[in-house]
Design a protein around this motif. Structure first.
Motif, PDB file in Angstrom:
ATOM      1  N   LYS A   2       0.802  -1.102   0.313  1.00  0.00           N
ATOM      2  CA  LYS A   2      -0.125   0.065  -0.146  1.00  0.00           C
ATOM      3  C   LYS A   2       0.980   1.765  -0.163  1.00  0.00           C
ATOM      4  CE  LYS A   2      -3.735  -2.426  -0.338  1.00  0.00           C
ATOM      5  NZ  LYS A   2      -4.649  -2.222  -0.717  1.00  0.00           N
ATOM      6  N   PHE A   3      -0.150   2.551  -0.394  1.00  0.00           N
ATOM      7  CA  PHE A   3       0.497   3.575  -0.194  1.00  0.00           C
ATOM      8  C   PHE A   3       0.665   4.260   1.308  1.00  0.00           C
ATOM      9  CE2 PHE A   3       0.462   4.138  -5.303  1.00  0.00           C
ATOM     10  CZ  PHE A   3       1.497   3.277  -5.290  1.00  0.00           C
ATOM     11  N   ASN A   4       0.858   4.324   2.334  1.00  0.00           N
ATOM     12  CA  ASN A   4       0.644   5.124   3.299  1.00  0.00           C
ATOM     13  C   ASN A   4       0.694   6.207   3.730  1.00  0.00           C
ATOM     14  OD1 ASN A   4       0.190   1.598   4.136  1.00  0.00           O
ATOM     15  ND2 ASN A   4       2.363   1.220   3.528  1.00  0.00           N
ATOM     16  N   ALA A   5       0.522   6.535   5.024  1.00  0.00           N
ATOM     17  CA  ALA A   5       0.075   7.791   5.313  1.00  0.00           C
ATOM     18  C   ALA A   5       1.451   8.612   5.204  1.00  0.00           C
ATOM     19  CB  ALA A   5      -1.196   8.188   5.340  1.00  0.00           C
ATOM     20  N   SER A   6       1.918   7.776   6.527  1.00  0.00           N
ATOM     21  CA  SER A   6       3.233   8.023   7.185  1.00  0.00           C
ATOM     22  C   SER A   6       4.695   8.049   6.425  1.00  0.00           C
ATOM     23  CB  SER A   6       3.720   6.731   8.320  1.00  0.00           C
ATOM     24  OG  SER A   6       3.780   4.883   7.450  1.00  0.00           O
ATOM     25  N   GLU A   7       4.348   7.519   5.063  1.00  0.00           N
ATOM     26  CA  GLU A   7       5.107   7.543   3.847  1.00  0.00           C
ATOM     27  C   GLU A   7       5.603   8.540   3.144  1.00  0.00           C
ATOM     28  OE1 GLU A   7       4.930   2.653   3.453  1.00  0.00           O
ATOM     29  OE2 GLU A   7       4.246   4.043   2.151  1.00  0.00           O
ATOM     30  N   ALA A   8       4.046   9.524   2.583  1.00  0.00           N
ATOM     31  CA  ALA A   8       3.637  10.638   2.163  1.00  0.00           C
ATOM     32  C   ALA A   8       4.606  11.601   2.389  1.00  0.00           C
ATOM     33  CB  ALA A   8       1.944  11.333   2.461  1.00  0.00           C
ATOM     34  N   GLY A   9       5.424  11.903   3.039  1.00  0.00           N
ATOM     35  CA  GLY A   9       6.161  12.681   3.272  1.00  0.00           C
ATOM     36  C   GLY A   9       7.235  12.197   2.418  1.00  0.00           C
ATOM     37  N   ASP A  10       7.834  11.145   2.818  1.00  0.00           N
ATOM     38  CA  ASP A  10       8.984  10.618   2.196  1.00  0.00           C
ATOM     39  C   ASP A  10       8.783  10.738   0.307  1.00  0.00           C
ATOM     40  OD1 ASP A  10      10.342  10.193   4.600  1.00  0.00           O
ATOM     41  OD2 ASP A  10       9.550   7.626   3.619  1.00  0.00           O
ATOM     42  N   VAL A  11       7.800  10.787   0.273  1.00  0.00           N
ATOM     43  CA  VAL A  11       7.370  10.524  -1.255  1.00  0.00           C
ATOM     44  C   VAL A  11       7.542  11.708  -1.911  1.00  0.00           C
ATOM     45  CG1 VAL A  11       4.992  10.303  -1.922  1.00  0.00           C
ATOM     46  CG2 VAL A  11       5.615   9.298  -3.208  1.00  0.00           C
ATOM     47  N   GLY A  23      10.041  13.611   3.649  1.00  0.00           N
ATOM     48  CA  GLY A  23      10.096  13.200   4.534  1.00  0.00           C
ATOM     49  C   GLY A  23      11.780  12.804   5.560  1.00  0.00           C
ATOM     50  N   PHE A  24      11.758  11.343   6.480  1.00  0.00           N
ATOM     51  CA  PHE A  24      12.753  11.334   6.990  1.00  0.00           C
ATOM     52  C   PHE A  24      13.629  10.628   5.546  1.00  0.00           C
ATOM     53  CE2 PHE A  24       9.935  11.720  10.282  1.00  0.00           C
ATOM     54  CZ  PHE A  24      10.658  12.067  11.011  1.00  0.00           C
ATOM     55  N   ASN A  25      13.147   9.415   4.847  1.00  0.00           N
ATOM     56  CA  ASN A  25      13.492   8.697   3.696  1.00  0.00           C
ATOM     57  C   ASN A  25      13.405   9.159   2.423  1.00  0.00           C
ATOM     58  OD1 ASN A  25      14.175   6.985   5.055  1.00  0.00           O
ATOM     59  ND2 ASN A  25      11.538   6.073   5.243  1.00  0.00           N
ATOM     60  N   LYS A  26      14.642   9.199   1.617  1.00  0.00           N
ATOM     61  CA  LYS A  26      15.050   9.906   0.681  1.00  0.00           C
ATOM     62  C   LYS A  26      13.808   9.029  -0.497  1.00  0.00           C
ATOM     63  CE  LYS A  26      17.802  13.170   1.217  1.00  0.00           C
ATOM     64  NZ  LYS A  26      17.307  14.108   0.552  1.00  0.00           N
ATOM     65  N   PRO A  27      13.192   9.088  -1.729  1.00  0.00           N
ATOM     66  CA  PRO A  27      12.542   8.427  -2.745  1.00  0.00           C
ATOM     67  C   PRO A  27      12.751   6.597  -2.608  1.00  0.00           C
ATOM     68  CG  PRO A  27      12.049  10.243  -2.828  1.00  0.00           C
ATOM     69  CD  PRO A  27      13.114  10.322  -2.024  1.00  0.00           C
ATOM     70  N   TYR A  28      14.484   6.627  -3.085  1.00  0.00           N
ATOM     71  CA  TYR A  28      14.761   5.510  -3.207  1.00  0.00           C
ATOM     72  C   TYR A  28      14.943   4.641  -1.955  1.00  0.00           C
ATOM     73  CZ  TYR A  28      19.649   7.015  -0.941  1.00  0.00           C
ATOM     74  OH  TYR A  28      20.413   7.392  -0.864  1.00  0.00           O
ATOM     75  N   ARG A  29      15.342   5.326  -0.784  1.00  0.00           N
ATOM     76  CA  ARG A  29      14.919   4.474  -0.022  1.00  0.00           C
ATOM     77  C   ARG A  29      13.644   3.906   0.489  1.00  0.00           C
ATOM     78  NH1 ARG A  29      16.542   0.880   3.656  1.00  0.00           N
ATOM     79  NH2 ARG A  29      16.304   1.202   5.660  1.00  0.00           N
ATOM     80  N   LEU A  30      12.320   4.744   0.661  1.00  0.00           N
ATOM     81  CA  LEU A  30      11.363   4.083   0.278  1.00  0.00           C
ATOM     82  C   LEU A  30      11.018   3.173  -0.656  1.00  0.00           C
ATOM     83  CD1 LEU A  30       8.317   4.400   1.728  1.00  0.00           C
ATOM     84  CD2 LEU A  30       7.781   6.511   0.030  1.00  0.00           C
ATOM     85  N   LYS A  49       3.734   9.318  -9.636  1.00  0.00           N
ATOM     86  CA  LYS A  49       5.458   9.246 -10.148  1.00  0.00           C
ATOM     87  C   LYS A  49       6.287   7.593  -9.909  1.00  0.00           C
ATOM     88  CE  LYS A  49       8.882  12.351 -11.249  1.00  0.00           C
ATOM     89  NZ  LYS A  49      10.120  13.361 -10.459  1.00  0.00           N
ATOM     90  N   PHE A  50       6.515   7.978  -8.426  1.00  0.00           N
ATOM     91  CA  PHE A  50       7.050   7.216  -7.603  1.00  0.00           C
ATOM     92  C   PHE A  50       7.063   5.677  -8.338  1.00  0.00           C
ATOM     93  CE2 PHE A  50       7.166   4.115  -4.525  1.00  0.00           C
ATOM     94  CZ  PHE A  50       8.738   4.326  -3.588  1.00  0.00           C
ATOM     95  N   GLU A  51       6.196   5.175  -8.098  1.00  0.00           N
ATOM     96  CA  GLU A  51       5.547   3.985  -8.804  1.00  0.00           C
ATOM     97  C   GLU A  51       5.670   3.591  -9.784  1.00  0.00           C
ATOM     98  OE1 GLU A  51       1.749   1.191  -8.633  1.00  0.00           O
ATOM     99  OE2 GLU A  51       0.950   2.844  -9.380  1.00  0.00           O
ATOM    100  N   ALA A  52       5.420   5.271 -11.124  1.00  0.00           N
ATOM    101  CA  ALA A  52       5.989   4.674 -12.575  1.00  0.00           C
ATOM    102  C   ALA A  52       7.659   4.023 -12.003  1.00  0.00           C
ATOM    103  CB  ALA A  52       5.548   5.816 -13.238  1.00  0.00           C
ATOM    104  N   GLU A  53       8.618   4.974 -11.889  1.00  0.00           N
ATOM    105  CA  GLU A  53       9.999   5.127 -11.513  1.00  0.00           C
ATOM    106  C   GLU A  53      10.571   4.165 -10.959  1.00  0.00           C
ATOM    107  OE1 GLU A  53      10.953   9.248 -10.500  1.00  0.00           O
ATOM    108  OE2 GLU A  53      10.706   9.755 -12.512  1.00  0.00           O
ATOM    109  N   TYR A  54       9.673   3.401  -9.374  1.00  0.00           N
ATOM    110  CA  TYR A  54      10.880   3.164  -9.091  1.00  0.00           C
ATOM    111  C   TYR A  54      10.012   1.163  -8.133  1.00  0.00           C
ATOM    112  CZ  TYR A  54      13.280   6.745  -7.191  1.00  0.00           C
ATOM    113  OH  TYR A  54      13.929   8.142  -6.575  1.00  0.00           O
ATOM    114  N   LYS A  55       8.839   1.322  -8.493  1.00  0.00           N
ATOM    115  CA  LYS A  55       8.313  -0.414  -9.313  1.00  0.00           C
ATOM    116  C   LYS A  55       9.006  -1.220  -9.893  1.00  0.00           C
ATOM    117  CE  LYS A  55       4.155  -2.801  -8.427  1.00  0.00           C
ATOM    118  NZ  LYS A  55       2.904  -3.136  -8.572  1.00  0.00           N
TER     119      LYS A  55
END
Length: 278
Positions: A19-28, A32-39, A179-185
């Protein structure tokens, strides 16, 4: 829709992976705390997540803060897990939700966030987008954002505000998740070496962009300081470059209707490149 899962249970942890979780919204959103590649490593490669001290204290003090909000705002807040009716990729684990009032709360425990909320009267960006994600998933009408800390007398101090739904922010968030899903999945099989390469390239690419920005800023300062005069000193040379006029052959052909004869067309070629997601 509400999902029958207990937060922090093994089943809940497994559910969150898809899932795309609310706690990860800042990252995407890049705040947030994590860069997108780390997420991406966490979501798609089962990379380990770490709980910092603020998160641990948040779990410890969350019940007390929730009881405070229930009394202050006359809400029957209970922890629940929700999945979006509009897009099942989106999920949110709420610290408290009142079904009758269609209201939820988001609870944090952080000296830094407490000070930010006191000074600015709003959550920091990473938590603002988390709340907007929760609004999208639940369709709720109201959100209470609360931050706790331990004061100098070792007492629990709580600061809270209401945060409104922001449709523009929600659209930006959905766009960022797509965009995150298209680039990282992953579209193929993964192994440890691939994860090492992708993680290192992403990290170095981000550093390179930051260095390039700083270099360009320093060059602009040097040119401005030279004041339109060519200078050479301490390893720096400020010089003027003049470019001769050039021709836009493609635009000319389109405008005039001219067609380039086949004998002047160069043969095509195949090469391989690497694009690193930003």
């Amino acid at each position: 829709m509400q999902v029958s899962l207990k937060q922090n249970s093994p089943e809940w942890l497994e559910y969150r992976k898809s899932k795309f979780n609310a706690s990860e919204a800042g990252d995407v959103m890049g705040v947030g705390f994590n860069k997108p590649y780390r997420l991406a490593e966490i979501k798609y490669a089962d990379a380990q997540t770490f709980q910092n001290e603020a998160m641990r204290l948040g779990h410890e003090y969350e019940p007390a803060i929730r009881e405070y909000l229930k009394a202050k705002f006359h809400l029957d807040l209970l922890p629940v897990v929700w999945c979006s009716d509009d897009d099942e990729r989106f999920s949110a684990s709420l610290d408290g939700y009142d079904l009758m009032e269609n209201a939820f709360c988001e609870i944090k425990f952080s000296d830094k966030e407490f000070a930010y909320l006191k000074e600015h009267g709003r959550p920091s960006d990473k938590y603002f987008f988390q709340i907007q994600h929760q609004y999208y998933v639940t369709g709720a009408k109201r959100c209470i954002f609360a931050v706790g800390r331990i004061d100098e007398d070792f007492e629990l101090e709580i600061e809270c505000i209401e945060v409104a739904r922001d449709e523009k922010a929600i659209k930006e968030l959905i766009k960022a998740w797509n965009k995150f899903e298209a680039e990282y999945k992953p579209s193929g099989a993964l192994d440890d070496e691939w994860l090492e390469i992708s993680g290192k390239l992403s990290e170095l690419s981000a550093q390179s962009k930051a260095i390039e920005r700083e270099i360009n800023e320093l060059k602009e300062r040097a040119i401005a300081k030279a004041g339109g005069v060519e200078i050479k000193a301490y390893g720096l040379t400020i010089f003027k470059t003049e470019r001769k006029p050039s021709y836009d052959y493609k635009a000319f052909c389109e405008h005039s209707g001219a067609k380039i004869p086949d004998e002047y067309i160069k043969a095509g070629s195949v090469s391989w490149s690497v694009r690193v997601a930003s």
